[in-house]
Scaffold this motif. Structure first.
Motif, PDB file in Angstrom:
ATOM      1  N   LEU A 162     -18.215  -4.180  14.400  1.00 43.51           N
ATOM      2  CA  LEU A 162     -17.054  -3.315  14.579  1.00 43.51           C
ATOM      3  C   LEU A 162     -16.132  -3.857  15.669  1.00 43.51           C
ATOM      4  N   LYS A 163     -14.841  -3.945  15.342  1.00 45.51           N
ATOM      5  CA  LYS A 163     -13.838  -4.435  16.286  1.00 45.51           C
ATOM      6  C   LYS A 163     -13.054  -3.253  16.838  1.00 45.51           C
ATOM      7  N   ILE A 164     -13.177  -3.013  18.126  1.00 42.59           N
ATOM      8  CA  ILE A 164     -12.443  -1.927  18.764  1.00 42.59           C
ATOM      9  C   ILE A 164     -10.950  -2.277  18.791  1.00 42.59           C
ATOM     10  N   GLY A 165     -10.117  -1.329  18.422  1.00 44.86           N
ATOM     11  CA  GLY A 165      -8.672  -1.557  18.457  1.00 44.86           C
ATOM     12  C   GLY A 165      -8.086  -2.194  17.217  1.00 44.86           C
ATOM     13  N   ALA A 166      -8.912  -2.459  16.195  1.00 40.28           N
ATOM     14  CA  ALA A 166      -8.377  -3.022  14.948  1.00 40.28           C
ATOM     15  C   ALA A 166      -7.508  -1.993  14.237  1.00 40.28           C
ATOM     16  N   PRO A 167      -6.514  -2.433  13.482  1.00 39.24           N
ATOM     17  CA  PRO A 167      -5.671  -1.468  12.755  1.00 39.24           C
ATOM     18  C   PRO A 167      -6.472  -0.710  11.706  1.00 39.24           C
ATOM     19  N   SER A 168      -6.015   0.474  11.355  1.00 39.67           N
ATOM     20  CA  SER A 168      -6.693   1.310  10.372  1.00 39.67           C
ATOM     21  C   SER A 168      -6.714   0.632   9.004  1.00 39.67           C
ATOM     22  N   ARG A 169      -7.863   0.670   8.375  1.00 39.78           N
ATOM     23  CA  ARG A 169      -7.999   0.065   7.051  1.00 39.78           C
ATOM     24  C   ARG A 169      -7.196   0.806   5.991  1.00 39.78           C
ATOM     25  N   GLY A 170      -6.928   2.088   6.223  1.00 40.26           N
ATOM     26  CA  GLY A 170      -6.107   2.840   5.283  1.00 40.26           C
ATOM     27  C   GLY A 170      -4.692   2.315   5.163  1.00 40.26           C
ATOM     28  N   LEU A 171      -4.240   1.551   6.160  1.00 38.91           N
ATOM     29  CA  LEU A 171      -2.902   0.956   6.100  1.00 38.91           C
ATOM     30  C   LEU A 171      -2.821  -0.150   5.052  1.00 38.91           C
ATOM     31  N   VAL A 172      -3.986  -0.707   4.665  1.00 38.06           N
ATOM     32  CA  VAL A 172      -3.994  -1.737   3.624  1.00 38.06           C
ATOM     33  C   VAL A 172      -3.573  -1.123   2.289  1.00 38.06           C
ATOM     34  N   VAL A 173      -4.167   0.003   1.940  1.00 44.02           N
ATOM     35  CA  VAL A 173      -3.799   0.689   0.696  1.00 44.02           C
ATOM     36  C   VAL A 173      -2.331   1.094   0.748  1.00 44.02           C
ATOM     37  N   ARG A 174      -1.926   1.660   1.875  1.00 39.86           N
ATOM     38  CA  ARG A 174      -0.535   2.100   2.008  1.00 39.86           C
ATOM     39  C   ARG A 174       0.425   0.940   1.806  1.00 39.86           C
ATOM     40  N   ARG A 175       0.108  -0.223   2.377  1.00 38.36           N
ATOM     41  CA  ARG A 175       1.023  -1.356   2.259  1.00 38.36           C
ATOM     42  C   ARG A 175       1.218  -1.758   0.799  1.00 38.36           C
ATOM     43  N   PHE A 176       0.136  -1.801   0.029  1.00 41.61           N
ATOM     44  CA  PHE A 176       0.280  -2.190  -1.366  1.00 41.61           C
ATOM     45  C   PHE A 176       1.122  -1.179  -2.145  1.00 41.61           C
ATOM     46  N   LEU A 177       0.872   0.116  -1.930  1.00 39.92           N
ATOM     47  CA  LEU A 177       1.602   1.138  -2.664  1.00 39.92           C
ATOM     48  C   LEU A 177       3.082   1.160  -2.296  1.00 39.92           C
ATOM     49  N   GLU A 178       3.407   0.855  -1.041  1.00 38.31           N
ATOM     50  CA  GLU A 178       4.798   0.874  -0.590  1.00 38.31           C
ATOM     51  C   GLU A 178       5.557  -0.407  -0.912  1.00 38.31           C
ATOM     52  N   SER A 179       4.845  -1.478  -1.150  1.00 39.39           N
ATOM     53  CA  SER A 179       5.496  -2.778  -1.310  1.00 39.39           C
ATOM     54  C   SER A 179       5.941  -3.013  -2.744  1.00 39.39           C
ATOM     55  N   ASP A 180       6.746  -4.056  -2.914  1.00 37.00           N
ATOM     56  CA  ASP A 180       7.123  -4.519  -4.247  1.00 37.00           C
ATOM     57  C   ASP A 180       6.208  -5.641  -4.728  1.00 37.00           C
ATOM     58  N   ASP A 181       5.139  -5.899  -3.994  1.00 34.97           N
ATOM     59  CA  ASP A 181       4.248  -7.017  -4.325  1.00 34.97           C
ATOM     60  C   ASP A 181       3.573  -6.817  -5.675  1.00 34.97           C
ATOM     61  N   SER A 182       3.498  -7.896  -6.434  1.00 43.23           N
ATOM     62  CA  SER A 182       2.613  -7.919  -7.598  1.00 43.23           C
ATOM     63  C   SER A 182       1.169  -7.953  -7.099  1.00 43.23           C
ATOM     64  N   PRO A 183       0.195  -7.619  -7.936  1.00 38.46           N
ATOM     65  CA  PRO A 183      -1.201  -7.741  -7.499  1.00 38.46           C
ATOM     66  C   PRO A 183      -1.545  -9.148  -7.010  1.00 38.46           C
ATOM     67  N   GLU A 184      -1.009 -10.155  -7.684  1.00 43.05           N
ATOM     68  CA  GLU A 184      -1.316 -11.530  -7.290  1.00 43.05           C
ATOM     69  C   GLU A 184      -0.738 -11.848  -5.907  1.00 43.05           C
ATOM     70  N   LYS A 185       0.482 -11.386  -5.654  1.00 46.73           N
ATOM     71  CA  LYS A 185       1.094 -11.630  -4.347  1.00 46.73           C
ATOM     72  C   LYS A 185       0.362 -10.865  -3.251  1.00 46.73           C
ATOM     73  N   PHE A 186      -0.071  -9.652  -3.564  1.00 50.07           N
ATOM     74  CA  PHE A 186      -0.781  -8.870  -2.556  1.00 50.07           C
ATOM     75  C   PHE A 186      -2.143  -9.489  -2.252  1.00 50.07           C
ATOM     76  N   LEU A 187      -2.774 -10.090  -3.234  1.00 50.43           N
ATOM     77  CA  LEU A 187      -4.039 -10.782  -2.974  1.00 50.43           C
ATOM     78  C   LEU A 187      -3.830 -11.906  -1.961  1.00 50.43           C
ATOM     79  N   GLU A 188      -2.717 -12.617  -2.056  1.00 57.62           N
ATOM     80  CA  GLU A 188      -2.436 -13.664  -1.080  1.00 57.62           C
ATOM     81  C   GLU A 188      -2.229 -13.070   0.308  1.00 57.62           C
ATOM     82  N   TRP A 189      -1.562 -11.909   0.383  1.00 60.57           N
ATOM     83  CA  TRP A 189      -1.397 -11.232   1.676  1.00 60.57           C
ATOM     84  C   TRP A 189      -2.751 -10.850   2.250  1.00 60.57           C
ATOM     85  N   LEU A 190      -3.651 -10.364   1.414  1.00 61.96           N
ATOM     86  CA  LEU A 190      -4.988  -9.990   1.875  1.00 61.96           C
ATOM     87  C   LEU A 190      -5.746 -11.208   2.421  1.00 61.96           C
ATOM     88  N   LYS A 191      -5.643 -12.316   1.734  1.00 67.75           N
ATOM     89  CA  LYS A 191      -6.334 -13.520   2.203  1.00 67.75           C
ATOM     90  C   LYS A 191      -5.830 -13.941   3.569  1.00 67.75           C
TER      91      LYS A 191
END
Length: 261
Positions: free
Chosen positions: A75-104
């Motif tokens: 566990l990393k103290i101070g890491a950003p909330s993981r729920g922001l990952v889902v939010r970013r995909f839903l709010e973005s115009d990224d295709s699934p393939e582009k979002f996978l690159e962002w995740l990597k």
């Protein structure tokens, strides 16, 4: 989410079928699923502490659901909330393939998580603890490890959904909701060892969790056809056996309508 069962491209009507339980401490504030006021295209619950979400869809048919990877030693103290990952995909115009690159490129900033995301026609999985790529057709289970890790609750959840889909072509969403309300504790010899101690491994082993401070806060069913038309149902719980709120949303593609009961 702490348990996600996905049936992908196995039903004649619905390309994507999801049944999931969200487990959380009862005192963590959250809002039930609804269309977001600042972005009415998004239908999702909301973590009121950090602003993210655990599961959501958009009127265009984008979908994402996330589970934490249980590894308290890392566990990393101070890491950003993981729920922001889902939010970013839903709010973005990224295709699934582009979002996978962002995740990597960015997934390592967060504590451990696994996510499934995409559209009814193109789903992907990713974990910052290893493994990513297109999701293959079939019935998959995801808990607090990598996708299809055969924990007892994952196996029971997959078997329950397989039974429902195998017997009925016309689905009853309420039957899917009910199948994840199993409170059976797994035998000790089948429990994983994730570093939280045997007592907590037992408590976390049922499909539906209930304790004095932590448990299943919501059960969600999503059914989407290839064009993104379908239904989203959420039951919300407060540590009791019966839900205090049931919401039903009907999606009609780009002009999705909301119906709530």
């Amino acid at each position: 989410m702490c348990l996600i069962i996905l049936a992908y491209k196995v039903h004649p009507t619905y390309q994507l079928i999801m049944v999931a339980n969200r487990d959380e401490f009862y005192d963590r504030p959250s809002a039930p699923a609804d269309f977001w006021e600042e972005n009415p295209l998004i239908l999702a619950g909301r973590d009121l502490k950090e602003g993210g979400t655990w599961c959501g869809i958009t009127k265009e048919g984008k979908f994402a659901a996330l589970t934490n990877y249980r590894d308290p030693q890392a566990l990393k103290i101070g890491a950003p909330s993981r729920g922001l990952v889902v939010r970013r995909f839903l709010e973005s115009d990224d295709s699934p393939e582009k979002f996978l690159e962002w995740l990597k490129a960015n997934g390592g900033k967060f504590n451990g998580f696994s996510i499934v995301f995409g559209t009814p026609l193109s789903l992907f999985h990713y974990s910052n603890r290893g493994g990513f790529g297109p999701l293959t057709p079939g019935i998959h289970g995801l808990s607090n490890a990598l996708i299809d890790t055969p924990w007892p609750k994952v196996k029971r959840g997959v078997a329950a959904v397989e039974h429902i889909l195998g017997n009925k072509k016309r689905l009853n969403p309420l039957e899917l909701l009910q199948c994840l309300h199993d409170e059976k504790i797994a035998p000790d010899e089948e429990l994983p060892n994730t570093g939280v101690g045997r007592e907590w491994e037992r408590l976390l082993s049922p499909l539906f969790i209930r304790s004095s401070i932590y448990g299943t806060r919501s059960t969600t069913v999503i059914l989407l056809n290839e064009s993104g038309k379908g239904i989203f149902i959420e039951q919300n719980f407060n540590g009791e056996k019966e839900p205090w709120m049931i919401s039903i949303f009907h999606l009609e593609g780009p002009n999705g309508k909301k119906g709530v009961s």
